[in-house]
Design an enzyme around this catalytic site. Structure first.
Site, PDB file in Angstrom:
ATOM      1  CG  ASP A 268      -2.109   0.906   1.086  1.00 54.27           C
ATOM      2  OD1 ASP A 268      -2.340   1.417  -0.023  1.00 54.27           O
ATOM      3  OD2 ASP A 268      -2.806   1.132   2.091  1.00 54.27           O
TER       4      ASP A 268
ATOM      5  CG  HIS B  13      -0.452   2.198  -9.238  1.00 53.63           C
ATOM      6  ND1 HIS B  13      -0.636   1.830  -7.924  1.00 53.63           N
ATOM      7  CD2 HIS B  13      -1.528   2.970  -9.545  1.00 53.63           C
ATOM      8  CE1 HIS B  13      -1.768   2.343  -7.474  1.00 53.63           C
ATOM      9  NE2 HIS B  13      -2.320   3.054  -8.437  1.00 53.63           N
TER      10      HIS B  13
ATOM     11  CG  LEU C 141       9.173 -17.129  -3.779  1.00 48.21           C
ATOM     12  CD1 LEU C 141       9.018 -17.116  -2.271  1.00 48.21           C
ATOM     13  CD2 LEU C 141       9.655 -15.771  -4.276  1.00 48.21           C
TER      14      LEU C 141
END
Ligand code: IPE
Ligand code: IPE
Ligand code: MG
Length: 254
Positions: free
Chosen positions: A34, A51, A145
């Site tokens: 965020d 972004h 991962l």
């Protein structure tokens, strides 16, 4: 994994990874990324620049998680509520997975990362879904991962869909309403097969969950920072893990 972490600690001790215990790493870390918009605003840039910069943090933290030997990294990229934003911003966000994967997919493959996605696929534009599906398919045999993107994800939607499926099972006589167990619900959740997050990180100073993984976060350790997501660095990540390693998880016991 432990060997790799040791190597990294030796190679880059300035990164803040010192004093982490390699044998007590969280298995699953979830992050509410965020603060992109506020980061941009603080620099006089449009929100979409935030972004774009956040995308670089995604790569950075994915690689850090891999080096640290974390097995699952779930990143909240777009919530079921984020459709409320101006169309221009939503459009930009929907283009990001494609852009991110065009740049990074080969490197993710080289690093043995498995890409996954949880969220509602139907409402996503084709170009978004196609890019994500391609990444999922091309990394499906990787064993490193697990990079799980929460994209058009909402915790309540996830639970409601699971409840509907359970209802169908009951109606069809496959399970008995009195016999419903947690595992019956869990198999319909979008995290199917993944362990619950050990650690939840939220950046940008907001102290809320925002409809993220409502079931799975039941006993996660929560860690918040004021740092905006585009500025989130390896050292912040290590700080969160260090704090996590100091905590005593009791699960209601003593
Ligand atoms: C997080 O940054 C990214 C998404 C929710 C898609 P924000 O866009 O929420 O940034 P702020 O909270 O407005 O600063
Ligand atoms: C949560 O951030 C969603 C993502 C990070 C994708 P928001 O910025 O949408 O959350 P609120 O609106 O501040 O709760
Ligand atoms: Mg926000």
């Amino acid at each position: 994994m432990i060997e790799r972490l040791k190597k990294w600690v030796l190679a880059k001790p300035q990164r803040g990874n010192l004093s982490l215990q390699p044998d007590a790493m969280p298995r699953h870390v979830a992050i509410i990324m965020d603060g992109n918009g506020r980061w941009a605003k603080s620099r006089g840039l449009p929100r979409i620049a935030g972004h774009h910069s956040g995308m670089k943090a995604v790569k950075r933290i994915t690689m850090a998680a891999d080096r640290l030997g974390i097995k699952y990294l779930t990143l909240y990229a777009f919530s079921t509520e984020n459709w409320k934003r101006p169309k221009e911003e939503v459009d930009f966000l929907m283009r990001l997975p494609q852009e991110f994967l065009a740049i990074e997919l080969e490197d993710l493959i080289r690093n043995n990362v498995q890409v996954r996605m949880m969220g509602d696929r139907e409402e996503l534009p084709d170009f978004t879904l196609d890019a994500v599906e391609e990444a999922i398919v091309r990394t499906s045999s990787n064993t490193g991962l697990v990079l799980n993107f929460a994209l058009n994800y909402g915790g309540r939607k996830e639970l409601m869909d699971a409840v509907r499926k359970l209802g169908t099972d009951i109606q069809a006589g496959r399970i008995d309403a009195d016999g419903i167990e947690e595992r019956h619900l869990e198999r319909y959740l979008l995290t199917g097969g993944m362990p619950d997050p050990d650690l939840l990180i939220r950046t940008s100073g907001e102290l809320r969950i925002s409809n993220f993984m409502l079931w799975q976060l039941a006993y996660s350790e929560l860690w918040f920072t004021d740092v905006y997501w585009p500025e989130f660095q390896d050292e912040h990540f290590c700080e969160a893990i260090r704090e996590y390693q100091r905590r005593a998880r009791r699960y209601g016991g003593l």
